[in-house]
Design an enzyme around this catalytic site. Structure first.
Site, mmCIF file in Angstrom:
data_model
loop_
_atom_site.group_PDB
_atom_site.id
_atom_site.type_symbol
_atom_site.label_atom_id
_atom_site.label_comp_id
_atom_site.label_asym_id
_atom_site.label_seq_id
_atom_site.Cartn_x
_atom_site.Cartn_y
_atom_site.Cartn_z
ATOM 1 N N HIS A 1 0.817 -1.144 0.039
ATOM 2 C CA HIS A 1 0.029 -0.010 0.109
ATOM 3 C C HIS A 1 0.887 1.178 0.030
ATOM 4 C CE1 HIS A 1 -3.351 -2.551 1.076
ATOM 5 N NE2 HIS A 1 -2.689 -3.160 1.904
ATOM 6 N N CYS B 1 -0.610 2.304 -3.909
ATOM 7 C CA CYS B 1 -1.466 3.604 -4.440
ATOM 8 C C CYS B 1 -0.737 4.662 -4.260
ATOM 9 C CB CYS B 1 -2.616 3.515 -3.332
ATOM 10 S SG CYS B 1 -3.893 2.040 -3.647
#
Ligand SMILES: *[C@@H]1O[C@H](CO)[C@@H](O)[C@H](O)[C@H]1NC(C)=O
Ligand SMILES: *[C@@H]1O[C@H](CO)[C@@H](O)[C@H](O)[C@H]1NC(C)=O
Length: 377
Positions: free
Chosen positions: A152, A194
């Site tokens: 992430h 992300c």
């Protein structure tokens, strides 16, 4: 968003425009190359990151990097997890082979952290004494380094299991390796996270021999792959960008020489939900990872010119004007080009006005804010 942020969409066209000049093919990972592979997450629901990283280990071996020049950071809490949908194994696609088998993990558990990551990258063995395998990238000015990270991320951060790596710390380390310690020839980074673009956009220089491909632009999510499969308890087995590039490498045929630019061109179409991006030194774009560790059958021609990322769209539109085969197309292309030039002028003037106002009380800051602007408005 200002126009200056949209040029990335057009970067792909570089190959088309400039692919005709000649140069020497280069394969960064063939000799004296190191790979640093990092899964930044933990927890069963993040199965996919460790699966991606294990898969990449086998790809690196297949590309010809020996195991002693591959360093793996992975929490390693999935394979023996009581609820692992593939007990004792990790797979990176449905019915796939066990990618965990054979992977040598250097740093596990809490040792997977940003501090260790940066010390491994810059080769500070002292700092890693007594931690994990203690191995670091032993590079010099001739070494090519490949870094692959999957996890992430947030704006200007990449997540590690219990901490974040910040964009400025990464940049600081790369700068030190380039300007001070001379620790690489080329660095290639593939980042699945992300907001991964935010780690580099407007930060990474265009001439420091660092080429980065990210799963997502600076303001968007990256996406998952092989999800919603009841036989795997709906746990995703991979990430979209990651499985795309890894499977692409798996499929490479004999003599394939897949340029980074070319690979980018393929991936940006294949990865639909997010926008795969490239950053940094585009002079590395015509290189390939390796000719798949096999004899090069026919060397394509490579570009030697490089274009400022900021001017890619301009180049593209210019090219469309000159390539037009009929008058109608040409006129339309010319109009697009003129609009772009006009838009850039307006945007530049606007930014100039904003900056002038912003630094009115602090003239010494003027230089710090020069350069291509990229603001979210
Ligand atoms: C995986 O294997 C199962 C059982 O053998 C089969 O039904 C399924 O179609 C396979 N899936 C894929 C994607 O190959
Ligand atoms: C490693 O890090 C330590 C402490 O930060 C520092 O004193 C030392 O100079 C570094 N060594 C190298 C080779 O970079």
């Amino acid at each position: 968003m200002l126009w200056s942020c949209t040029f990335w969409i057009w970067s792909v066209i570089l190959v088309e425009i400039l692919g005709s000049s000649s140069g020497t093919p280069d394969t960064p990972l063939e000799e004296n190359a190191w790979a640093l592979l990092v899964a930044g997450s933990k927890g069963l629901w993040n199965y996919r990151h460790q699966a991606d990283i294990c898969h990449s280990y086998h790809v690196m071996i297949a590309e010809g990097i020996p195991a002693h020049r591959i360093i793996v950071m992975m929490y390693d809490d999935i394979v023996n997890h009581p609820e692992n949908p593939t007990p004792g194994k990790l797979i990176n696609k449905p019915n796939g082979t066990d990618v965990y088998a054979g992977v040598k993990i250097d740093y596990r558990g809490k040792d997977v952290n940003p501090k260790n990551f940066l010390n491994i990258l810059k080769g500070n063995r002292t700092e890693l004494k007594g931690i994990g395998s203690g191995r670091v990238i032993e590079s010099d000015e001739n070494t090519n380094i490949f870094v692959y990270f999957a996890d992430h991320g947030g704006a200007l951060t990449l997540n590690f299991p219990d901490a974040s790596l910040y964009a400025d710390d990464l940049q600081h380390t790369l700068d030190e390796m380039f300007y001070t310690t001379n620790r690489y020839n080329k660095v290639i980074m593939y980042i699945e996270a992300c907001f991964s673009g935010s780690m580099f956009e407007g930060i990474l220089e265009e001439y420091t021999r660092v080429f980065v491909m990210t799963a997502a632009a600076r303001d968007e999510s990256s996406y998952l792959a092989y999800c919603n499969l009841p036989q795997y308890h709906n746990i995703c087995l991979g990430d979209a960008f990651s499985v795309s590039w890894l499977e692409r490498m798996d499929k490479e045929g004999k003599g394939t020489f897949d340029q980074f630019f070319h690979q980018y061109q393929g991936l940006r179409i294949e990865v639909r939900e997010s926008h795969v991006q490239i950053y940094g030194d585009f002079s590395i774009g015509p290189n390939a990872m390796t000719p798949n560790n096999k004899e090069l059958i026919s060397a394509p021609e490579y570009l030697t010119t490089s274009v400022s990322a900021r001017d890619v769209e301009l180049f593209y539109r210019q090219h469309k004007v000159s390539a037009a085969r009929d008058m109608e197309t040409k006129l339309a292309a010319q109009k697009d080009y003129d609009n772009l030039v006009e838009g850039r002028k307006i945007a530049d003037e606007l930014m100039e006005a904003i900056v002038t106002t912003a630094v009115a009380g602090a003239p010494h800051l003027r230089n710090a804010v020069n350069g291509p602007f990229c603001l979210l408005i």
